[in-house]
Design an enzyme around this catalytic site. Structure first.
Site, mmCIF file in Angstrom:
data_model
loop_
_atom_site.group_PDB
_atom_site.id
_atom_site.type_symbol
_atom_site.label_atom_id
_atom_site.label_comp_id
_atom_site.label_asym_id
_atom_site.label_seq_id
_atom_site.Cartn_x
_atom_site.Cartn_y
_atom_site.Cartn_z
ATOM 1 N N CYS A 63 -2.614 -0.197 0.378
ATOM 2 C CA CYS A 63 -1.816 -0.624 1.468
ATOM 3 C C CYS A 63 -1.733 0.340 2.456
ATOM 4 O O CYS A 63 -1.527 -0.006 3.759
ATOM 5 C CB CYS A 63 -0.500 -0.981 0.848
ATOM 6 S SG CYS A 63 -0.953 -2.707 -0.144
ATOM 7 N N THR A 64 -1.427 1.479 2.020
ATOM 8 C CA THR A 64 -1.307 2.497 2.983
ATOM 9 C C THR A 64 -2.656 2.942 3.860
ATOM 10 O O THR A 64 -2.618 2.932 5.102
ATOM 11 C CB THR A 64 -0.890 3.997 2.384
ATOM 12 O OG1 THR A 64 0.327 3.745 1.396
ATOM 13 C CG2 THR A 64 -0.753 5.260 3.170
#
Length: 146
Positions: free
Chosen positions: A45-46
């Site tokens: 997600c980062t």
């Protein structure tokens, strides 16, 4: 299974990173990149958020808006945004209503799916095979902005 191309995008109203109320209708007339992701500050997600951050300038001036959606709350979104310098809004879908409306529920969190919603509010593209590190560029290519 995610919603189909040509479907009217479901309306929503939620809080964003800063606690402001955001509705899909706020962006009428613009192309909306609505990307769902499982959880703030996790490796994939980062990478995906950084991909949009690093390519954000290419989205500017094209009547486009990028909105990230997860079931994290505003405080989590704020910390994630500040930690990585994210220039776009994250939407706090804490009750999962948007996740359910867009049919991307993945067992307590959203699946990694991106919708492109055209200026008339219809879904023009669905990406279920997200490559987190190049996602922002991939979306620009899909919409012909590259």
């Amino acid at each position: 299974m995610p919603l189909s191309v040509g479907t009217k995008a479901p309306e929503f109203t939620v809080k964003d990173t800063n606690g402001s109320t955001v509705s899909l209708s706020d962006f009428a007339g613009k192309t909306v990149v609505l990307y769902f992701y499982p959880k703030d500050d996790t490796p994939g997600c980062t990478k995906e958020a950084q991909s949009f951050r690093d390519n954000y300038a290419e989205y500017q001036g094209k009547d486009m808006v990028v909105l990230g959606v997860s079931m994290d709350d505003e405080a989590s979104h704020k910390a994630f945004t500040e930690k990585y310098g994210l220039p776009f809004q994250l939407l706090a879908d804490v009750d999962g209503a948007i996740t359910k409306a867009y049919d991307v529920e993945g067992g307590g969190y959203p699946k990694r799916v991106t919708y492109i919603i055209d200026s008339t509010g219809n879904i023009s593209h669905v990406d279920e095979n997200v490559k987190t590190d190049s996602h922002a560029q991939d979306i620009l290519e899909v919409i012909g902005a590259k």
